[in-house]
Each structure stands twice: as C-alpha cells, then as structure tokens.
Design a protein around this motif. Structure first.
Motif, PDB file in Angstrom:
ATOM      1  N   ASP A   5     -17.677 -11.311   6.923  1.00  8.26           N
ATOM      2  CA  ASP A   5     -18.527 -10.182   6.547  1.00  8.26           C
ATOM      3  C   ASP A   5     -17.704  -9.169   5.751  1.00  8.26           C
ATOM      4  O   ASP A   5     -16.617  -8.777   6.181  1.00  8.26           O
ATOM      5  N   LEU A   6     -18.235  -8.776   4.616  1.00 10.18           N
ATOM      6  CA  LEU A   6     -17.566  -7.807   3.759  1.00 10.18           C
ATOM      7  C   LEU A   6     -18.324  -6.484   3.821  1.00 10.18           C
ATOM      8  O   LEU A   6     -19.554  -6.477   3.846  1.00 10.18           O
ATOM      9  N   PRO A   7     -17.579  -5.382   3.819  1.00  5.74           N
ATOM     10  CA  PRO A   7     -18.247  -4.077   3.893  1.00  5.74           C
ATOM     11  C   PRO A   7     -18.943  -3.726   2.583  1.00  5.74           C
ATOM     12  O   PRO A   7     -18.467  -4.075   1.502  1.00  5.74           O
ATOM     13  N   GLU A   8     -20.067  -3.060   2.691  1.00 10.49           N
ATOM     14  CA  GLU A   8     -20.717  -2.481   1.525  1.00 10.49           C
ATOM     15  C   GLU A   8     -20.040  -1.147   1.250  1.00 10.49           C
ATOM     16  O   GLU A   8     -19.329  -0.600   2.103  1.00 10.49           O
ATOM     17  N   PHE A   9     -20.280  -0.595   0.079  1.00  7.99           N
ATOM     18  CA  PHE A   9     -19.633   0.641  -0.334  1.00  7.99           C
ATOM     19  C   PHE A   9     -19.766   1.732   0.732  1.00  7.99           C
ATOM     20  O   PHE A   9     -18.789   2.400   1.077  1.00  7.99           O
ATOM     21  N   GLU A  10     -20.959   1.890   1.270  1.00  7.18           N
ATOM     22  CA  GLU A  10     -21.232   2.957   2.242  1.00  7.18           C
ATOM     23  C   GLU A  10     -20.432   2.789   3.534  1.00  7.18           C
ATOM     24  O   GLU A  10     -20.217   3.745   4.261  1.00  7.18           O
ATOM     25  N   GLU A  11     -19.982   1.575   3.815  1.00  6.56           N
ATOM     26  CA  GLU A  11     -19.249   1.281   5.044  1.00  6.56           C
ATOM     27  C   GLU A  11     -17.731   1.407   4.868  1.00  6.56           C
ATOM     28  O   GLU A  11     -16.981   1.309   5.831  1.00  6.56           O
ATOM     29  N   MET A  12     -17.287   1.618   3.653  1.00  9.00           N
ATOM     30  CA  MET A  12     -15.847   1.664   3.361  1.00  9.00           C
ATOM     31  C   MET A  12     -15.256   3.011   3.741  1.00  9.00           C
ATOM     32  O   MET A  12     -15.947   4.023   3.784  1.00  9.00           O
ATOM     33  N   ASP A  13     -13.960   3.001   3.999  1.00 12.00           N
ATOM     34  CA  ASP A  13     -13.216   4.223   4.268  1.00 12.00           C
ATOM     35  C   ASP A  13     -13.442   5.200   3.115  1.00 12.00           C
ATOM     36  O   ASP A  13     -13.465   4.777   1.942  1.00 12.00           O
ATOM     37  N   PRO A  14     -13.591   6.492   3.391  1.00  9.77           N
ATOM     38  CA  PRO A  14     -13.846   7.473   2.325  1.00  9.77           C
ATOM     39  C   PRO A  14     -12.796   7.471   1.209  1.00  9.77           C
ATOM     40  O   PRO A  14     -13.138   7.674   0.046  1.00  9.77           O
ATOM     41  N   GLY A  28     -21.944  -0.860 -11.833  1.00 11.13           N
ATOM     42  CA  GLY A  28     -23.139  -0.981 -11.006  1.00 11.13           C
ATOM     43  C   GLY A  28     -22.945  -1.830  -9.760  1.00 11.13           C
ATOM     44  O   GLY A  28     -23.851  -1.960  -8.945  1.00 11.13           O
ATOM     45  N   THR A  29     -21.758  -2.388  -9.607  1.00  5.65           N
ATOM     46  CA  THR A  29     -21.492  -3.223  -8.436  1.00  5.65           C
ATOM     47  C   THR A  29     -19.993  -3.264  -8.148  1.00  5.65           C
ATOM     48  O   THR A  29     -19.179  -2.970  -9.020  1.00  5.65           O
ATOM     49  N   LEU A  30     -19.666  -3.609  -6.927  1.00 10.55           N
ATOM     50  CA  LEU A  30     -18.270  -3.874  -6.576  1.00 10.55           C
ATOM     51  C   LEU A  30     -18.157  -5.368  -6.302  1.00 10.55           C
ATOM     52  O   LEU A  30     -18.935  -5.923  -5.534  1.00 10.55           O
ATOM     53  N   GLY A  31     -17.193  -5.979  -6.931  1.00 12.77           N
ATOM     54  CA  GLY A  31     -16.997  -7.406  -6.722  1.00 12.77           C
ATOM     55  C   GLY A  31     -16.547  -7.707  -5.304  1.00 12.77           C
ATOM     56  O   GLY A  31     -16.074  -6.830  -4.578  1.00 12.77           O
ATOM     57  N   GLU A  32     -16.698  -8.972  -4.939  1.00 14.18           N
ATOM     58  CA  GLU A  32     -16.321  -9.383  -3.587  1.00 14.18           C
ATOM     59  C   GLU A  32     -14.849  -9.135  -3.288  1.00 14.18           C
ATOM     60  O   GLU A  32     -14.507  -8.835  -2.154  1.00 14.18           O
ATOM     61  N   ILE A  33     -13.980  -9.233  -4.289  1.00 15.75           N
ATOM     62  CA  ILE A  33     -12.558  -9.006  -4.017  1.00 15.75           C
ATOM     63  C   ILE A  33     -12.319  -7.572  -3.592  1.00 15.75           C
ATOM     64  O   ILE A  33     -11.534  -7.309  -2.686  1.00 15.75           O
ATOM     65  N   PHE A  34     -13.020  -6.602  -4.199  1.00 18.40           N
ATOM     66  CA  PHE A  34     -12.878  -5.204  -3.794  1.00 18.40           C
ATOM     67  C   PHE A  34     -13.345  -5.024  -2.358  1.00 18.40           C
ATOM     68  O   PHE A  34     -12.730  -4.317  -1.568  1.00 18.40           O
ATOM     69  N   LYS A  35     -14.453  -5.667  -2.024  1.00 16.54           N
ATOM     70  CA  LYS A  35     -14.998  -5.560  -0.666  1.00 16.54           C
ATOM     71  C   LYS A  35     -14.052  -6.200   0.350  1.00 16.54           C
ATOM     72  O   LYS A  35     -13.841  -5.662   1.436  1.00 16.54           O
ATOM     73  N   LEU A  36     -13.480  -7.370  -0.006  1.00 19.75           N
ATOM     74  CA  LEU A  36     -12.534  -8.022   0.897  1.00 19.75           C
ATOM     75  C   LEU A  36     -11.325  -7.123   1.147  1.00 19.75           C
ATOM     76  O   LEU A  36     -10.914  -6.917   2.289  1.00 19.75           O
ATOM     77  N   LEU A  37     -10.770  -6.577   0.090  1.00 16.42           N
ATOM     78  CA  LEU A  37      -9.598  -5.714   0.236  1.00 16.42           C
ATOM     79  C   LEU A  37      -9.916  -4.470   1.057  1.00 16.42           C
ATOM     80  O   LEU A  37      -9.060  -3.967   1.787  1.00 16.42           O
ATOM     81  N   ALA A  38     -11.167  -3.982   0.964  1.00 19.44           N
ATOM     82  CA  ALA A  38     -11.572  -2.771   1.681  1.00 19.44           C
ATOM     83  C   ALA A  38     -11.662  -2.979   3.189  1.00 19.44           C
ATOM     84  O   ALA A  38     -11.773  -2.014   3.937  1.00 19.44           O
ATOM     85  N   VAL A  39     -11.543  -4.225   3.643  1.00 15.30           N
ATOM     86  CA  VAL A  39     -11.525  -4.491   5.079  1.00 15.30           C
ATOM     87  C   VAL A  39     -10.316  -3.796   5.714  1.00 15.30           C
ATOM     88  O   VAL A  39     -10.383  -3.326   6.846  1.00 15.30           O
ATOM     89  N   ARG A  40      -9.224  -3.710   4.960  1.00 18.89           N
ATOM     90  CA  ARG A  40      -8.004  -3.033   5.433  1.00 18.89           C
ATOM     91  C   ARG A  40      -7.537  -2.060   4.373  1.00 18.89           C
ATOM     92  O   ARG A  40      -7.175  -2.447   3.264  1.00 18.89           O
ATOM     93  N   LYS A  41      -7.533  -0.790   4.729  1.00 10.64           N
ATOM     94  CA  LYS A  41      -7.163   0.281   3.806  1.00 10.64           C
ATOM     95  C   LYS A  41      -5.757   0.077   3.223  1.00 10.64           C
ATOM     96  O   LYS A  41      -5.536   0.251   2.027  1.00 10.64           O
ATOM     97  N   ASP A  42      -4.796  -0.307   4.047  1.00  8.49           N
ATOM     98  CA  ASP A  42      -3.427  -0.483   3.561  1.00  8.49           C
ATOM     99  C   ASP A  42      -3.346  -1.604   2.530  1.00  8.49           C
ATOM    100  O   ASP A  42      -2.665  -1.484   1.513  1.00  8.49           O
ATOM    101  N   ILE A  43      -4.074  -2.685   2.767  1.00  9.87           N
ATOM    102  CA  ILE A  43      -4.069  -3.806   1.826  1.00  9.87           C
ATOM    103  C   ILE A  43      -4.788  -3.406   0.536  1.00  9.87           C
ATOM    104  O   ILE A  43      -4.327  -3.723  -0.562  1.00  9.87           O
ATOM    105  N   TYR A  44      -5.888  -2.676   0.670  1.00  9.85           N
ATOM    106  CA  TYR A  44      -6.625  -2.220  -0.513  1.00  9.85           C
ATOM    107  C   TYR A  44      -5.706  -1.394  -1.424  1.00  9.85           C
ATOM    108  O   TYR A  44      -5.602  -1.665  -2.615  1.00  9.85           O
ATOM    109  N   PHE A  45      -5.040  -0.394  -0.844  1.00 14.05           N
ATOM    110  CA  PHE A  45      -4.231   0.498  -1.670  1.00 14.05           C
ATOM    111  C   PHE A  45      -2.965  -0.170  -2.206  1.00 14.05           C
ATOM    112  O   PHE A  45      -2.553   0.104  -3.328  1.00 14.05           O
ATOM    113  N   ALA A  46      -2.381  -1.065  -1.441  1.00 15.09           N
ATOM    114  CA  ALA A  46      -1.210  -1.794  -1.945  1.00 15.09           C
ATOM    115  C   ALA A  46      -1.605  -2.668  -3.132  1.00 15.09           C
ATOM    116  O   ALA A  46      -0.908  -2.712  -4.150  1.00 15.09           O
TER     117      ALA A  46
END
Length: 178
Positions: A5-14, A28-46
C-alpha cells in the motif's frame, strides 16, 4: 499496481508534501516511486537529495549524457517504469524522440562521439554484479577519452543511483498494471 500500500498525497508527512507539491501541481499526479519513497521520510529525503544533485542540477556532464545513463541502466535492469519516466524527461530536456529511441536501441546506434559511447559502455559495466572486476586500467581508458576524475565519479554515481531506484521499482512492482 504496487505490491504494498502506497500513501496518497494527503497521507504523506507534511515535509514530504511540501517537497512533492510542486511536482503534483505541475504534473497533476505523483508517480508510484514518489509514493513508495514517502513511506519513509528519511528514505524520501535521501533519495530526493540524490535526484537534485545528480540529475536536476547543471553539473559537469550534460543532461543528454545523464539521461542516456538513466535510460541505459534502467533498460539493463528491466525497469519499465524508469524507462517510461526518463523517456519523457529526456524529451523535456531537449532530446528528440529519435534520439531517445536510439539510446534504447543500444549505444552503437547513438549519434554521439565515440568518447561518450565509451563512457556509456563503462557505466553499463559499472552497473553489473561483477563491477568489482573493474580496474585502474578501465578508469584510465575512460580518462584517455577525455573525461576527468570528477566526470567519471559523477557518471558512476548516476549509474549507482539508477541501480538503486530500479531495484526499488522492480522489487515493489511499480508501474505494473493491476
């Protein structure tokens, strides 16, 4: 459809929302890779830091070369999602449809200097499991083509980034039809 399960934009860390909002507004959309990375804030930002520094900033290697590495490594790794994404990015950065298709057909079909072809072949070798067999002679051969140490490091860093992002995409089934 992703395997988890991947988070939608509204479910992501601010903080992630703040960074991702321009992408969402522009496309108009966020790709699945952005959503996958958003599962973990540290991984997203790295990961975002790598994207910003390797791919989006103007660096020593031209955008065309960086996108050729992206396409070739993604093709080698069988990452359809990344190929599709980077075909579009390459076109946005000025490559024609024909140039993109020539990259995907293989290095020998590309209309680029032989020195660039050698760098791209080097990157493909660097992306493989047996890259530990590469030697100083391999580096020296690329330097003999006119590339500096820092350009070679940049090319290998981009290669490594695509091995990383292709692995995430492939393992979690991104870009697969449900």
């Amino acid at each position: 459809m992703a395997y988890i399960d991947l988070p939608e934009f509204e479910e992501m860390d601010p903080e992630i929302q703040e960074r991702a909002r321009p992408i969402l507004e522009k496309t108009g959309t966020l790709g699945e890779i952005f959503k996958l990375l958003a599962v973990r804030k540290d991984i997203y930002f790295a990961t975002d830091e790598m994207v910003q520094n390797y791919l989006l900033k103007e660096t020593e290697l031209p955008y065309r070369t960086k996108e050729a590495i992206a396409l070739l490594i993604s093709k080698e790794n069988g990452c359809k999602m990344c190929i599709d994404v980077h075909k579009n990015i390459a076109k946005m950065l000025g490559m024609t449809e024909e140039q993109v298709e020539k990259v995907l057909q293989g290095i020998d079909t590309m209309d680029v200097p032989e020195s660039e072809k050698e760098l791209l072949r080097f990157c493909i070798r660097a992306s493989k499991k047996e890259n530990y067999k590469m030697t100083k002679a391999d580096i020296d051969a690329i330097k003999a083509q006119g590339y500096t140490d820092t350009e070679i490091i940049e090319a290998v860093a981009i290669t490594g980034y695509f091995n990383y992002i292709n692995t995430l995409s492939n393992v979690f089934g991104l870009g697969e039809k449900g």
